[in-house]
Design an enzyme around this catalytic site. Structure first.
Site, mmCIF file in Angstrom:
data_model
loop_
_atom_site.group_PDB
_atom_site.id
_atom_site.type_symbol
_atom_site.label_atom_id
_atom_site.label_comp_id
_atom_site.label_asym_id
_atom_site.label_seq_id
_atom_site.Cartn_x
_atom_site.Cartn_y
_atom_site.Cartn_z
ATOM 1 N N GLU A 162 40.805 -63.268 7.922
ATOM 2 C CA GLU A 162 40.720 -61.948 8.566
ATOM 3 C C GLU A 162 39.961 -62.017 9.886
ATOM 4 O OE1 GLU A 162 38.721 -59.458 5.741
ATOM 5 O OE2 GLU A 162 40.166 -59.879 4.156
ATOM 6 N N ASP A 177 45.510 -47.540 8.829
ATOM 7 C CA ASP A 177 44.360 -48.287 8.294
ATOM 8 C C ASP A 177 44.137 -49.554 9.117
ATOM 9 O OD1 ASP A 177 42.189 -48.622 6.676
ATOM 10 O OD2 ASP A 177 43.300 -49.390 4.953
ATOM 11 N N LYS A 211 42.039 -51.979 10.878
ATOM 12 C CA LYS A 211 40.628 -52.404 10.816
ATOM 13 C C LYS A 211 40.594 -53.928 10.805
ATOM 14 C CE LYS A 211 40.605 -51.897 5.780
ATOM 15 N NZ LYS A 211 39.972 -51.341 4.611
ATOM 16 N N ASP A 233 48.850 -54.998 5.513
ATOM 17 C CA ASP A 233 48.523 -53.846 4.677
ATOM 18 C C ASP A 233 49.159 -52.543 5.174
ATOM 19 O OD1 ASP A 233 47.528 -52.206 2.793
ATOM 20 O OD2 ASP A 233 45.425 -52.390 3.354
ATOM 21 N N THR A 257 39.783 -45.961 6.536
ATOM 22 C CA THR A 257 38.474 -46.510 6.213
ATOM 23 C C THR A 257 37.436 -45.787 7.079
ATOM 24 O OG1 THR A 257 39.565 -48.592 5.753
ATOM 25 C CG2 THR A 257 37.184 -48.695 6.093
HETATM 26 N N1 LIG Z 1 49.669 -62.504 4.172
HETATM 27 C C1 LIG Z 1 48.415 -62.827 3.882
HETATM 28 N N2 LIG Z 1 47.952 -64.057 4.165
HETATM 29 C C2 LIG Z 1 46.665 -64.398 3.866
HETATM 30 N N3 LIG Z 1 45.783 -63.554 3.293
HETATM 31 C C3 LIG Z 1 46.203 -62.310 2.993
HETATM 32 C C4 LIG Z 1 47.530 -61.881 3.264
HETATM 33 N N4 LIG Z 1 47.645 -60.592 2.874
HETATM 34 C C5 LIG Z 1 46.455 -60.240 2.376
HETATM 35 N N5 LIG Z 1 45.578 -61.264 2.434
HETATM 36 C C6 LIG Z 1 44.169 -61.267 2.008
HETATM 37 O O1 LIG Z 1 44.096 -60.656 0.745
HETATM 38 C C7 LIG Z 1 43.232 -59.531 0.784
HETATM 39 C C8 LIG Z 1 43.810 -58.447 -0.100
HETATM 40 O O2 LIG Z 1 44.978 -57.961 0.531
HETATM 41 P P1 LIG Z 1 45.652 -56.602 0.140
HETATM 42 O O3 LIG Z 1 46.652 -56.270 1.154
HETATM 43 O O4 LIG Z 1 46.120 -56.685 -1.252
HETATM 44 O O5 LIG Z 1 44.488 -55.608 0.022
HETATM 45 P P2 LIG Z 1 43.635 -54.883 1.146
HETATM 46 O O6 LIG Z 1 44.555 -54.163 1.989
HETATM 47 O O7 LIG Z 1 42.704 -55.805 1.821
HETATM 48 O O8 LIG Z 1 42.781 -53.952 0.253
HETATM 49 P P3 LIG Z 1 43.025 -52.458 -0.063
HETATM 50 O O9 LIG Z 1 44.309 -52.405 -0.811
HETATM 51 O O10 LIG Z 1 41.841 -52.175 -0.895
HETATM 52 O O11 LIG Z 1 43.052 -51.779 1.274
HETATM 53 C C9 LIG Z 1 43.134 -59.140 2.251
HETATM 54 O O12 LIG Z 1 41.911 -58.551 2.526
HETATM 55 C C10 LIG Z 1 43.333 -60.458 2.970
HETATM 56 O O13 LIG Z 1 42.104 -61.100 3.163
#
Ligand SMILES: Nc1ncnc2c1ncn2[C@@H]1O[C@H](COP(=O)(O)OP(=O)(O)OP(=O)(O)O)[C@@H](O)[C@H]1O
Length: 466
Positions: free
Chosen positions: A115, A154, A156, A172, A202
């Site tokens: 991230e 969202d 961020k 996301d 957020t």
């Molecule tokens: N395509 C990807 N490649 C690498 N890491 C990822 C990828 N997508 C998500 N992640 C990692 O997984 C974490 C969880 O992702 P996810 O989209 O499920 O939830 P989020 O959006 O971070 O959380 P929330 O649903 O609570 O907003 C992310 O914070 C990110 O660090």
């Protein structure tokens, strides 16, 4: 054997709580699972190599039972439908989806660089050149999203992921809102909430009009971009305060203070993006994105060849490996994470002091939990648990550190409990054996006349299961 099929259909059974080995059993033989990228509020994202093609995906695993119970079905469907129709180098690609009786799976483009949030935390703050590059890539992707009539809602640093070579990808899309004239097709039951007063996003990045219950506009994402640009340059978001309520007060009052090292161009752009009136934010007005891209802050950006430019160097997670190259490799596969320590404790390790070094962290969350750690302390395992009450339950976070210490944090990030098992790091150590299992090991030190001679595991109990 799993069949790749659409994620629509009945969402009944489930699992976020499944251990890595359970997932391995379930998803095999199609995929080889690797490290956990991260855990969201209703998903776990894991690196997964498709055996027949060798392609590595970020597999987003969602617990059907949990999604149904938490009324997240519409968000999941919306994200799936929207991602399916997006095609831009600045947006995480969705390759295919499938399901089994427990979970829904989205095979996403893998972003090995983590991230943007972690880059800011690791670097402290970014140089203006670095921030300008990342901001430009976000602008480029936002222009595309907005041109399709979508508001992300969202934006961020946690949702701005980086490829292994350091380019930004927006992720996301669970909060996305299609405008009425959007060219993206959304099924009626997959549409996100239409209630103007619903707070989505957020706290630190939410624009004032959303707090005043105005409907979402493209200006929402541009306000968030202003906050992120400020955060990249300073290390913290502009309105961050001790509580969400105080943060909201500062947003409504537009209480923004610029550090004196910000350039005039940076200050001016942030000031404009953080305009109280959404339509005055550059990119949201009648001149479109031209107003934003022509801003002097972006004077060195070659918009046509943005993705061909060399991105800033990534700072990788600081991991101290406990042994040789083999233990180094094991960090890629969480089911082997404990092996390095086991070798170390048989006395053959070069760690002649008997002091147990930290294990490779099995997730990338350290920086997010820094406020709960002492200097030098690091996170070994993070897990979200449901604290069951008589009629309700609440989600809490358990953070296991190498002290070893177990911290229990409630959803508003307030520490509710803190168990330190030992003040002497030579006495106890933690062995993480899978993403959901760890052992506390008591180490017996045998001292020869003047120097250390060995250590052994007395017992590996009790076992704690996250
Ligand atoms: N395509 C990807 N490649 C690498 N890491 C990822 C990828 N997508 C998500 N992640 C990692 O997984 C974490 C969880 O992702 P996810 O989209 O499920 O939830 P989020 O959006 O971070 O959380 P929330 O649903 O609570 O907003 C992310 O914070 C990110 O660090």
């Amino acid at each position: 054997m799993l069949t790749a099929r659409e994620t629509e259909g009945t969402m009944t059974c489930g699992d976020l709580r499944a251990s890595h080995s359970e997932l391995l059993k379930r998803i095999s033989p199609d995929f080889e699972l690797g490290k956990i990228y991260g855990v969201g509020s209703y998903s776990k994202v894991v690196s997964a190599k498709k055996k027949d093609t060798g392609i590595v995906y970020a597999l987003k695993i969602m617990d059907k039972k949990f999604i149904t119970k938490e009324n997240k079905t519409a968000y999941v469907k919306l994200e799936r439908i929207v991602l399916d129709q997006l095609d831009h180098p600045g947006i995480v690609r969705l390759f295919f989806t499938f399901q089994d009786s427990f979970s829904l799976y989205m095979a996403l483009e893998s972003c090995e660089g983590g991230e943007l949030f972690d880059q800011i935390t690791r670097k402290g703050r970014l140089s203006e050149e670095e921030a300008c590059f990342y901001a430009a890539e976000v602008v480029d992707a936002l222009e595309y999203i907005h041109s399709l009539g979508l508001i992300h809602r969202d934006i961020k640093p946690e949702n701005l992921l980086l490829t292994s070579d350091g380019h930004i990808k927006i992720a996301d899309f669970g909060s996305v809102k299609p405008m009425q004239d959007s060219s993206i097709t959304v099924l009626p039951n997959a549409a996100s909430d239409d209630k103007a007063c619903t707070f989505v996003g957020t706290a630190a990045y939410v624009p004032p009009e959303v707090l005043n219950s105005s409907p979402a506009t493209f200006g929402n994402d541009l306000w968030a971009l202003g906050c992120i640009l400020y955060q990249m340059l300073s290390g913290t978001s502009p309105f961050k305060d001790a509580s969400e309520w105080l943060t909201f007060q500062r947003i409504i009052a537009r209480d923004i203070r610029f550090p004196n090292y910000f350039s005039e161009e940076a200050k001016d752009l942030i000031d404009r993006l953080l305009d109280m009136k959404p339509s005055r934010r550059p990119g949201a007005g009648p001149e479109g994105y031209g107003a934003l891209k022509m801003h002097p802050f972006f004077k060195r950006i070659d918009w046509e060849n943005l993705r061909k430019q060399t991105p800033p160097k990534l700072v990788l997670e600081q991991v101290v490996y406990s042994g040789d190259d083999e233990s180094h490799d094991s960090s890629r596969n969480p089911s082997h994470v404990g092996d390095g320590l086991a070798r170390q404790n048989d006395g053959s390790s070069s760690e002649a002091s008997g002091h147990v070094t930290r294990l490779a962290s099995i997730d990338s969350f350290d920086s997010k939990w820094q406020e709960f750690l002492d200097p030098g302390e690091s996170v070994l395992m993070i897990s979200t648990l449901k604290k069951m009450r008589k009629i309700t339950n609440k989600k809490v976070q358990l953070i296991l550190t190498n002290k070893p210490k177990l911290v229990y944090v409630d959803p508003s990030k307030v520490v509710k409990g803190d168990t330190i098992w030992s003040d002497n790091p030579n006495e106890l150590s933690v062995q993480v054996t899978s993403p959901s299992l760890f052992k506390i090991i008591t180490v017996c030190l045998l001292y020869a006349a003047s120097s250390y001679s060995g250590s052994k595991i007395l017992h590996a109990k009790p076992f704690f299961r996250f």
